[in-house]
Design a protein around this motif. Structure first.
Motif, mmCIF file in Angstrom:
data_model
loop_
_atom_site.group_PDB
_atom_site.id
_atom_site.type_symbol
_atom_site.label_atom_id
_atom_site.label_comp_id
_atom_site.label_asym_id
_atom_site.label_seq_id
_atom_site.Cartn_x
_atom_site.Cartn_y
_atom_site.Cartn_z
ATOM 1 N N ASN A 140 0.826 -1.204 0.000
ATOM 2 C CA ASN A 140 0.000 0.000 0.000
ATOM 3 C C ASN A 140 0.863 1.259 0.000
ATOM 4 N N ILE A 141 0.249 2.343 -0.417
ATOM 5 C CA ILE A 141 0.907 3.656 -0.434
ATOM 6 C C ILE A 141 0.000 4.625 0.308
ATOM 7 N N ARG A 142 0.480 5.141 1.416
ATOM 8 C CA ARG A 142 -0.349 6.012 2.254
ATOM 9 C C ARG A 142 0.369 7.328 2.556
ATOM 10 N N GLY A 143 -0.423 8.370 2.729
ATOM 11 C CA GLY A 143 0.090 9.633 3.252
ATOM 12 C C GLY A 143 0.821 10.514 2.274
ATOM 13 N N VAL A 144 0.576 10.359 0.957
ATOM 14 C CA VAL A 144 1.243 11.220 -0.022
ATOM 15 C C VAL A 144 0.626 12.615 0.009
ATOM 16 N N THR A 145 1.475 13.631 0.005
ATOM 17 C CA THR A 145 1.011 15.020 0.060
ATOM 18 C C THR A 145 1.747 15.862 -0.976
ATOM 19 N N LEU A 146 1.162 16.977 -1.321
ATOM 20 C CA LEU A 146 1.796 17.968 -2.184
ATOM 21 C C LEU A 146 1.847 19.284 -1.425
ATOM 22 N N PHE A 147 3.048 19.615 -0.910
ATOM 23 C CA PHE A 147 3.232 20.804 -0.077
ATOM 24 C C PHE A 147 2.250 20.813 1.107
ATOM 25 N N GLY A 148 2.065 19.622 1.686
ATOM 26 C CA GLY A 148 1.181 19.484 2.833
ATOM 27 C C GLY A 148 -0.261 19.181 2.488
ATOM 28 N N LEU A 149 -0.621 19.219 1.209
ATOM 29 C CA LEU A 149 -1.997 18.952 0.776
ATOM 30 C C LEU A 149 -2.158 17.466 0.474
ATOM 31 N N PRO A 150 -3.052 16.751 1.180
ATOM 32 C CA PRO A 150 -3.217 15.309 0.934
ATOM 33 C C PRO A 150 -3.764 15.051 -0.465
ATOM 34 N N LEU A 151 -3.346 13.916 -1.056
ATOM 35 C CA LEU A 151 -3.739 13.611 -2.429
ATOM 36 C C LEU A 151 -4.520 12.317 -2.573
ATOM 37 N N SER A 152 -4.658 11.551 -1.535
ATOM 38 C CA SER A 152 -5.327 10.256 -1.652
ATOM 39 C C SER A 152 -6.397 10.111 -0.583
ATOM 40 N N GLY A 153 -7.061 8.967 -0.591
ATOM 41 C CA GLY A 153 -8.116 8.719 0.393
ATOM 42 C C GLY A 153 -9.311 9.624 0.161
ATOM 43 N N THR A 154 -9.791 10.257 1.228
ATOM 44 C CA THR A 154 -10.933 11.158 1.111
ATOM 45 C C THR A 154 -10.578 12.418 0.334
ATOM 46 N N ALA A 155 -9.279 12.686 0.190
ATOM 47 C CA ALA A 155 -8.826 13.876 -0.537
ATOM 48 C C ALA A 155 -8.380 13.507 -1.957
ATOM 49 N N ARG A 156 -8.963 12.455 -2.526
ATOM 50 C CA ARG A 156 -8.545 12.010 -3.851
ATOM 51 C C ARG A 156 -8.795 13.072 -4.911
ATOM 52 N N PHE A 157 -9.771 13.945 -4.695
ATOM 53 C CA PHE A 157 -10.042 14.999 -5.677
ATOM 54 C C PHE A 157 -8.829 15.895 -5.865
ATOM 55 N N ASN A 158 -8.091 16.149 -4.777
ATOM 56 C CA ASN A 158 -6.875 16.958 -4.895
ATOM 57 C C ASN A 158 -5.868 16.289 -5.823
ATOM 58 N N GLY A 159 -5.709 14.993 -5.637
ATOM 59 C CA GLY A 159 -4.797 14.254 -6.500
ATOM 60 C C GLY A 159 -5.270 14.230 -7.942
ATOM 61 N N LEU A 160 -6.591 14.164 -8.127
ATOM 62 C CA LEU A 160 -7.135 14.148 -9.478
ATOM 63 C C LEU A 160 -6.851 15.466 -10.196
ATOM 64 N N VAL A 161 -6.936 16.562 -9.484
ATOM 65 C CA VAL A 161 -6.632 17.867 -10.074
ATOM 66 C C VAL A 161 -5.176 17.908 -10.532
ATOM 67 N N ILE A 162 -4.279 17.403 -9.685
ATOM 68 C CA ILE A 162 -2.861 17.343 -10.057
ATOM 69 C C ILE A 162 -2.682 16.456 -11.282
ATOM 70 N N LEU A 163 -3.394 15.327 -11.330
ATOM 71 C CA LEU A 163 -3.291 14.416 -12.465
ATOM 72 C C LEU A 163 -3.776 15.083 -13.749
ATOM 73 N N VAL A 164 -4.856 15.843 -13.670
ATOM 74 C CA VAL A 164 -5.360 16.556 -14.847
ATOM 75 C C VAL A 164 -4.314 17.551 -15.351
ATOM 76 N N LEU A 165 -3.671 18.260 -14.432
ATOM 77 C CA LEU A 165 -2.628 19.206 -14.818
ATOM 78 C C LEU A 165 -1.436 18.485 -15.450
ATOM 79 N N ILE A 166 -1.109 17.314 -14.928
ATOM 80 C CA ILE A 166 -0.017 16.520 -15.512
ATOM 81 C C ILE A 166 -0.388 16.074 -16.923
ATOM 82 N N CYS A 167 -1.626 15.629 -17.110
ATOM 83 C CA CYS A 167 -2.083 15.210 -18.438
ATOM 84 C C CYS A 167 -2.049 16.386 -19.412
ATOM 85 N N PHE A 168 -2.443 17.565 -18.926
ATOM 86 C CA PHE A 168 -2.401 18.766 -19.756
ATOM 87 C C PHE A 168 -0.966 19.050 -20.203
#
Length: 319
Positions: A140-168
């Motif tokens: 498992n991979i737990r506790g990943v953050t971007l400058f303190g902002l969580p990216l997984s779990g209940t905060a998956r939307f934050n990670g999705l935004v980063i992923l969209v920017l990466i795809c762009f």
């Protein structure tokens, strides 16, 4: 050139915003959208290779490298910052592709496809047999953050935004590469490699650089998949994963740079709906849909617009 750029960039920005709004409005679909976009990154690199007439059955190799790099850094070295977690897989995937590409750039057709598959299965065997890497279960991979902002779990939307920017960013990068002298050689290599060589260009060099770029895209996709799914396992390097990328690439076609993501998202949504409403026969439903698309859209989704443009050009020439 400028007019095309003025059209392309707004379309890319608009597509990114639509995905972000859709994910925000439909939070229950965040996971499906995330998986689709992560796979779309790997398929984008595969489509790049297909423009040169080469099909890689080993994109799972770099997809797994990206995921396992993130997993090892989080679990062994306790690194949770997403910036560092994404930079490392890019470097490792580029280095691996730089070495493997020296061999692969010399081969074409089925030999290229089988060699890429063999390399991917070598990594799969290593991951399955290695207890230190989690064996068949992965980890498992737990506790990943971007400058303190969580990216997984209940905060998956934050990670999705980063992923969209990466795809762009990936779309812009591949589009720019396609406008370079090397990028323009890819269709020429597919049509007549000997003629390309007679023009003084190196087909092997072009394929080599394209292969490295495709590896980086797949590694970033695997990294984001590991972060958002919060788990990695050897199946990421298995032939079935690479085969799925090829199926998506066939559905997408090579005529448009956005279709790899459209095809990947469509396949994930169809798979999800089929599994929900036909849990015992969802593979059959999915297979029928894929075969129908191949039958009625032999050039893939990217060929729809191309066909219209071609018809318009031919009509203009006749007039």
């Amino acid at each position: 050139m400028m007019n095309k750029a003025q059209t392309f960039v707004p379309v890319a920005v608009g597509a990114a915003l639509i995905l972000i709004v859709a994910a925000w409005a439909l939070p229950t679909w965040n996971f499906v959208i995330s998986i689709g976009l992560a796979k779309g990154l790997a398929v984008l690199g595969l489509v790049l290779m297909m423009r040169a007439g080469l099909v890689s059955f080993g994109q799972g190799l770099y997809y797994a490298i990206g995921g396992y790099c993130v997993g090892l850094m989080v679990n062994l070295w306790k690194i949770n910052e997403a910036v560092l977690l994404l930079i490392a897989p890019v470097i490792i995937a580029a280095a691996t592709a730089a070495v493997a590409g020296l061999l692969l750039s010399r081969y074409r057709d089925i030999f290229f496809a089988m060699l890429t598959l063999a390399l991917s299965m070598l990594l799969y065997g290593l991951l399955v047999k290695s207890v230190e890497l989690g064996g068949t279960d992965g980890f498992n991979i737990r506790g990943v953050t971007l400058f303190g902002l969580p990216l997984s779990g209940t905060a998956r939307f934050n990670g999705l935004v980063i992923l969209v920017l990466i795809c762009f960013t990936a779309v812009i990068t591949v589009w720019c590469f396609g406008k370079t002298a090397l990028g323009r050689l890819l269709p020429g290599i597919k049509d007549n490699e000997i003629r390309v060589e007679y023009l003084g260009a190196s087909a092997s060099k072009t394929i080599y650089l394209s292969y490295i770029l495709a590896a980086i895209l797949a590694a970033v996709g695997g990294s984001m998949s590991g972060i958002l799914v919060a788990h990695v396992d050897p199946e990421m390097a298995f032939w079935a994963t690479s085969g799925e990328f090829v199926v998506i690439a066939v559905l997408a076609g090579t005529g448009n740079i956005f279709t790899p993501f459209i095809a990947a998202l469509a396949l994930e949504f169809v798979r999800t709906f089929a599994y929900q409403h036909a849990p015992n026969t969802w593979q059959l439903v999915l297979g029928v849909i894929i075969l129908s698309m191949i039958l009625f859209l032999p050039t893939g989704l990217g060929g729809v617009r191309f066909g219209k443009r071609k018809a318009t050009v031919e009509a203009g020439e006749k007039a």
